[in-house]
Design a protein around this motif. Structure first.
Motif, PDB file in Angstrom:
ATOM      1  N   ARG A   1       0.927  -1.278  -0.008  1.00  0.00           N
ATOM      2  CA  ARG A   1      -0.149   0.145   0.069  1.00  0.00           C
ATOM      3  C   ARG A   1       0.805   1.320   0.030  1.00  0.00           C
ATOM      4  O   ARG A   1       0.672   2.323  -0.791  1.00  0.00           O
TER       5      ARG A   1
ATOM      6  N   THR B   1     -10.558   4.515  -4.046  1.00  0.00           N
ATOM      7  CA  THR B   1     -11.469   3.345  -4.498  1.00  0.00           C
ATOM      8  C   THR B   1     -12.602   3.630  -5.174  1.00  0.00           C
ATOM      9  O   THR B   1     -13.184   4.888  -5.184  1.00  0.00           O
TER      10      THR B   1
ATOM     11  N   GLU C   1      -9.189  -0.827  -5.896  1.00  0.00           N
ATOM     12  CA  GLU C   1      -8.204   0.061  -5.658  1.00  0.00           C
ATOM     13  C   GLU C   1      -8.013   0.971  -7.088  1.00  0.00           C
ATOM     14  O   GLU C   1      -7.765   0.119  -8.092  1.00  0.00           O
TER      15      GLU C   1
ATOM     16  N   ARG D   1      -6.492   4.687  -9.457  1.00  0.00           N
ATOM     17  CA  ARG D   1      -5.772   5.674  -9.475  1.00  0.00           C
ATOM     18  C   ARG D   1      -6.039   6.500 -10.529  1.00  0.00           C
ATOM     19  O   ARG D   1      -6.460   5.842 -11.477  1.00  0.00           O
TER      20      ARG D   1
END
Length: 90
Positions: free
Chosen positions: A10, A26, A83, A85
């Motif tokens: 992480r 998320t 998850e 980005r």
């Protein structure tokens, strides 16, 4: 030991996101709305964002339409809860 390795992964993802100017969070899909839940709040996404989701330990780019329209075999948004980005395209 497993918890430590998750923490290291992480932290590595957070550092990579920072260095590459991504926002980490998320992925949320609610109807036609795609957003990213972050530590600072929620970012509503559109076609102007580059979206990458984490799978198999690597980030994979998807389009806004893929995030919004790809469903699992049981009818749920496939990328919801992953998850991800994001960053604005230039």
């Amino acid at each position: 030991m497993y918890v430590l390795s998750d923490h290291i992964k992480r932290t590595t993802h957070e550092i990579d996101a920072f260095l590459e100017r991504y926002t980490l969070g998320t992925l949320i899909i609610d109807g036609d709305t795609v957003s990213l839940e972050t530590k600072s709040g929620e970012i509503v996404l559109d076609e102007t964002y580059r979206i990458e989701v984490l799978g198999g330990g690597e980030y994979h780019q998807i389009t806004y339409d893929q995030a919004r329209n790809t469903m699992s075999s049981d009818g749920w948004p496939l990328y919801a809860g992953l998850e991800a980005r994001v960053k604005k395209r230039r």
